[in-house]
Write a protein that holds these residues in place. Structure first.
Motif, PDB file in Angstrom:
ATOM      1  N   VAL A 238       0.875  -1.427   0.178  1.00  9.05           N
ATOM      2  CA  VAL A 238       0.494  -0.020   0.273  1.00  9.05           C
ATOM      3  C   VAL A 238       0.647   0.854   0.176  1.00  9.05           C
ATOM      4  O   VAL A 238       1.699   1.339   0.863  1.00  9.05           O
ATOM      5  N   ALA A 239       0.632   1.746  -1.209  1.00  8.20           N
ATOM      6  CA  ALA A 239       0.894   3.190  -0.964  1.00  8.20           C
ATOM      7  C   ALA A 239       1.479   4.126   0.133  1.00  8.20           C
ATOM      8  O   ALA A 239       0.123   4.230   0.217  1.00  8.20           O
ATOM      9  N   GLY A 240       2.727   4.714   0.958  1.00 11.15           N
ATOM     10  CA  GLY A 240       2.651   4.839   2.079  1.00 11.15           C
ATOM     11  C   GLY A 240       3.399   6.426   1.672  1.00 11.15           C
ATOM     12  O   GLY A 240       4.384   6.896   1.013  1.00 11.15           O
ATOM     13  N   LYS A 241       3.906   7.318   3.130  1.00  5.93           N
ATOM     14  CA  LYS A 241       4.793   7.916   3.485  1.00  5.93           C
ATOM     15  C   LYS A 241       6.086   7.733   4.266  1.00  5.93           C
ATOM     16  O   LYS A 241       6.316   6.937   4.541  1.00  5.93           O
ATOM     17  N   ALA A 242       6.938   8.657   3.834  1.00  9.75           N
ATOM     18  CA  ALA A 242       8.172   8.427   3.890  1.00  9.75           C
ATOM     19  C   ALA A 242       8.873   8.141   5.351  1.00  9.75           C
ATOM     20  O   ALA A 242       8.693   6.695   5.866  1.00  9.75           O
ATOM     21  N   GLU A 243       8.018   9.329   5.780  1.00  6.82           N
ATOM     22  CA  GLU A 243       7.758   9.287   7.189  1.00  6.82           C
ATOM     23  C   GLU A 243       7.518   8.623   8.033  1.00  6.82           C
ATOM     24  O   GLU A 243       7.558   8.115   9.858  1.00  6.82           O
ATOM     25  N   LEU A 244       6.617   7.740   7.442  1.00  9.98           N
ATOM     26  CA  LEU A 244       5.536   6.945   7.979  1.00  9.98           C
ATOM     27  C   LEU A 244       6.192   4.984   7.852  1.00  9.98           C
ATOM     28  O   LEU A 244       5.267   4.645   8.028  1.00  9.98           O
ATOM     29  N   ASN A 245       7.233   5.012   7.348  1.00  9.18           N
ATOM     30  CA  ASN A 245       7.973   3.838   6.224  1.00  9.18           C
ATOM     31  C   ASN A 245       7.454   3.622   5.770  1.00  9.18           C
ATOM     32  O   ASN A 245       6.933   1.499   5.611  1.00  9.18           O
ATOM     33  N   GLY A 246       6.571   4.219   5.015  1.00 12.75           N
ATOM     34  CA  GLY A 246       5.811   3.713   3.745  1.00 12.75           C
ATOM     35  C   GLY A 246       4.417   3.127   3.924  1.00 12.75           C
ATOM     36  O   GLY A 246       3.092   2.692   3.231  1.00 12.75           O
ATOM     37  N   CYS A 247       3.709   3.974   4.988  1.00 17.79           N
ATOM     38  CA  CYS A 247       2.374   3.144   5.349  1.00 17.79           C
ATOM     39  C   CYS A 247       1.587   4.498   5.049  1.00 17.79           C
ATOM     40  O   CYS A 247       2.299   5.466   5.284  1.00 17.79           O
ATOM     41  N   PRO A 248       0.415   4.285   4.843  1.00 14.92           N
ATOM     42  CA  PRO A 248      -0.155   5.460   4.432  1.00 14.92           C
ATOM     43  C   PRO A 248      -1.139   6.215   5.538  1.00 14.92           C
ATOM     44  O   PRO A 248      -0.673   5.463   6.374  1.00 14.92           O
ATOM     45  N   ASP A 249      -1.529   7.712   5.726  1.00 15.72           N
ATOM     46  CA  ASP A 249      -1.768   8.081   6.687  1.00 15.72           C
ATOM     47  C   ASP A 249      -3.875   8.797   6.017  1.00 15.72           C
ATOM     48  O   ASP A 249      -2.939   9.799   5.604  1.00 15.72           O
ATOM     49  N   ALA A 250      -4.115   8.321   5.883  1.00 19.52           N
ATOM     50  CA  ALA A 250      -5.953   8.634   5.464  1.00 19.52           C
ATOM     51  C   ALA A 250      -6.347  10.292   5.874  1.00 19.52           C
ATOM     52  O   ALA A 250      -6.914  10.898   4.883  1.00 19.52           O
ATOM     53  N   ASP A 251      -6.383   9.559   7.057  1.00 16.71           N
ATOM     54  CA  ASP A 251      -6.362  11.600   7.727  1.00 16.71           C
ATOM     55  C   ASP A 251      -5.812  12.520   8.152  1.00 16.71           C
ATOM     56  O   ASP A 251      -5.660  13.233   8.886  1.00 16.71           O
ATOM     57  N   ASN A 252      -4.688  12.062   7.307  1.00 17.01           N
ATOM     58  CA  ASN A 252      -3.350  12.790   7.349  1.00 17.01           C
ATOM     59  C   ASN A 252      -3.150  13.236   9.067  1.00 17.01           C
ATOM     60  O   ASN A 252      -2.658  14.510   9.285  1.00 17.01           O
ATOM     61  N   ASP A 253      -2.965  12.573   9.734  1.00 13.37           N
ATOM     62  CA  ASP A 253      -2.707  13.166  11.114  1.00 13.37           C
ATOM     63  C   ASP A 253      -1.379  12.620  12.116  1.00 13.37           C
ATOM     64  O   ASP A 253      -0.749  12.765  13.370  1.00 13.37           O
ATOM     65  N   GLY A 254      -0.316  11.589  10.876  1.00 15.76           N
ATOM     66  CA  GLY A 254       0.706  11.953  11.093  1.00 15.76           C
ATOM     67  C   GLY A 254       1.120  10.214  11.791  1.00 15.76           C
ATOM     68  O   GLY A 254       1.888  10.026  12.278  1.00 15.76           O
ATOM     69  N   ILE A 255      -0.254   9.849  12.087  1.00 22.27           N
ATOM     70  CA  ILE A 255      -0.407   8.290  12.259  1.00 22.27           C
ATOM     71  C   ILE A 255      -0.658   7.597  11.460  1.00 22.27           C
ATOM     72  O   ILE A 255      -1.343   7.230  10.760  1.00 22.27           O
ATOM     73  N   ALA A 256       0.082   5.760  11.564  1.00 21.75           N
ATOM     74  CA  ALA A 256      -0.439   5.684  10.241  1.00 21.75           C
ATOM     75  C   ALA A 256      -0.968   4.684  10.057  1.00 21.75           C
ATOM     76  O   ALA A 256      -2.104   3.979  11.482  1.00 21.75           O
ATOM     77  N   ASP A 257      -2.519   4.621   8.742  1.00 22.61           N
ATOM     78  CA  ASP A 257      -3.344   4.276   9.189  1.00 22.61           C
ATOM     79  C   ASP A 257      -4.014   2.694   9.849  1.00 22.61           C
ATOM     80  O   ASP A 257      -4.399   1.899  10.974  1.00 22.61           O
ATOM     81  N   LYS A 258      -2.566   1.993   9.945  1.00 28.36           N
ATOM     82  CA  LYS A 258      -2.352   0.599  11.184  1.00 28.36           C
ATOM     83  C   LYS A 258      -2.654   0.710  12.206  1.00 28.36           C
ATOM     84  O   LYS A 258      -2.738  -0.399  13.059  1.00 28.36           O
TER      85      LYS A 258
END
Length: 455
Positions: A238-258
């Motif tokens: 699942v495409a994500g952000k580098a600062e979250l080790n490649g995990c997505p953050d749908a609500d952009n609160d800085g916490i990975a969805d998982k």
């Protein structure tokens, strides 16, 4: 001149044959382009032999001012390489300067041995020795097979490009071409190699040689295309952000969805990614009053909710009994009273049919009218009309008869204004007696209609 042209054509043909297919998935290849010089003045004394080798007087005379040597090589194994080389020259000096004008050409096959196999890899400097044989032609003297031996080295500027120097002697056998030395210098280009996963990155440079990947990740894959290779990606699919080790953050609160208990609502780390709109320390998804701050013992509400029905005690008219908000916290009003239900069944017991038929006996319509009046008073209530018979006659006949009688009641009520959507019917035949079928009175009780409230 004609022979010079023929020799040049032979060299071009040699290059084409040996480089068009110069690529093998298991072995690296190399080609070299450069110049060569020929020293054919070899006296018989060994000392003169050495003096002749280190002499340089013939180098300028016996060297063409153009590309005059081409080689193609294939690495075999264990430090051994097969080399095929073609060279062309004009020999102008043999004993004295400009004493000759001979066309020289040769085709050689040598086996090289990389001395780094003995001394250890240097990475940029590859010394070697070689031995082999070939065919050499010296203009009017003719040509013959010769034995070759010598040394050389490759100096690499990078992974592919380097400088190649080779020097050695050629030993004649048929007295047509005199023994001589040949030296060469040129650029060498190496290429090819094993690529197990077919991703364009050779195994020697591929950090993931068994899995197709990308060159920018040293041959390792990035399955979700987020710019983070799978081995470093905590969410590789699942495409994500580098600062979250490649995990997505749908609500952009800085916490990975998982790791986010509320992945679609921006929240705080303290609330496991959930929001706390009223700031009372209770996440909205657990707060019964998310817009009003309240203590945890009141489930986040400023007022308690003793019966846990979601209606705060200050507006709950039945605070000790669980209810519904639509009835101010009290239990919902019944769609029909118990008294009305009892009346319906009392009137239903007075519904009689003609023997063996689904038509009503005289006087029954009055009871049906009363039933319709009660149903009209409770428009939220839906009913099922059930038909029953005694055991007289065949069971299949009784089932059909009971079904028709129940349907006849529904039809009458619809004609009296009760919506069809509120009514249904079903016949049960003789399967559910309420009295004994052995007596006349019992059979009469079993021939009945019942009205049931649909849940």
């Amino acid at each position: 001149m004609k022979r010079l042209k023929l020799a040049m054509l032979a060299m071009v043909a040699f290059l084409a044959v040996n480089t068009v297919n110069a690529q093998d998935e298991n072995n690296p290849w190399a080609v070299s382009f450069g110049v060569n010089t020929v020293d054919v003045r070899i006296p018989s004394e060994f000392g003169d032999y050495v003096k002749d080798y280190i002499g340089t007087s013939e180098w300028g005379d016996n060297t063409l001012p153009s590309i005059s040597r081409i080689s193609a090589e294939r690495y075999l194994s264990d430090g051994f390489t097969l080399q095929l080389a073609g060279s062309l020259n004009k020999v102008k000096t043999v004993v004295a300067k400009d004493d000759s004008d001979l066309l020289y050409w040769a085709i050689d096959a040598n086996v090289k041995y990389d001395l780094n196999s003995l001394f250890g890899e240097t990475g940029w400097f590859d010394p070697f020795v070689y031995v082999g044989g070939g065919y050499t032609d010296l203009d009017t003297f003719g040509g013959e097979g010769m034995l070759n031996a010598g040394v050389g080295f490759n100096t690499w500027f990078n992974d592919n490009l380097g400088l190649s120097f080779q020097t050695g002697g050629k030993k004649e056998f048929a007295d047509k071409v005199r023994d001589h030395f040949q030296h060469s210098l040129g650029l060498v280009f190496r290429f090819g190699g094993k690529d197990t996963d077919g991703d364009g990155v050779f195994d020697k440079n591929d950090a993931c040689p068994e899995v197709p990947g990308l060159e920018e990740f040293n041959g390792c894959p990035d399955a979700d295309g987020d710019g983070i290779k799978d081995s470093d990606d905590a969410c590789p699919n699942v495409a994500g952000k580098a600062e979250l080790n490649g995990c997505p953050d749908a609500d952009n609160d800085g916490i990975a969805d998982k790791d986010d208990a509320c992945p679609n609502d921006a929240g705080t780390k303290a609330m496991n990614g959930c929001p706390d709109s009223d700031g009372d320390g209770i996440a909205d998804n657990k707060d019964k009053c998310p817009q009003e701050a309240g203590p945890a013992e009141n489930n986040g509400c400023p007022w308690g909710d003793k019966d846990n029905d979601g209606v705060k005690d200050n507006v709950d008219k039945c605070p000790d009994v669980a209810g519904v908000a639509s009835n101010n916290g009290c239990p919902p009003e019944p769609v029909i009273t118990e008294e009305a239900t009892a009346k319906l069944n009392e009137f239903a017991r007075a519904i009689y049919f003609n023997s063996g038929r689904s038509s009503f006996r005289p006087g029954v319509s009055g009871k049906l009218d009363l039933i319709a009046e009660i149903m009209a008073q409770y428009p939220e209530a839906n009913f099922n009309i059930e038909g029953h018979t005694d055991s007289s006659g065949a069971a299949s006949t009784n089932l059909r008869l009971s079904d028709k009688r129940a349907a006849a009641v529904v039809d009458y009520l619809i004609k009296k204004g009760i919506p069809a959507a509120r009514l249904s019917s079903k016949g049960f035949g003789e399967d559910y007696p309420i009295a004994s079928n052995a007596t006349r009175d019992g059979r009469a009780q079993n021939r009945r209609v019942e009205i049931k409230l649909k849940k």
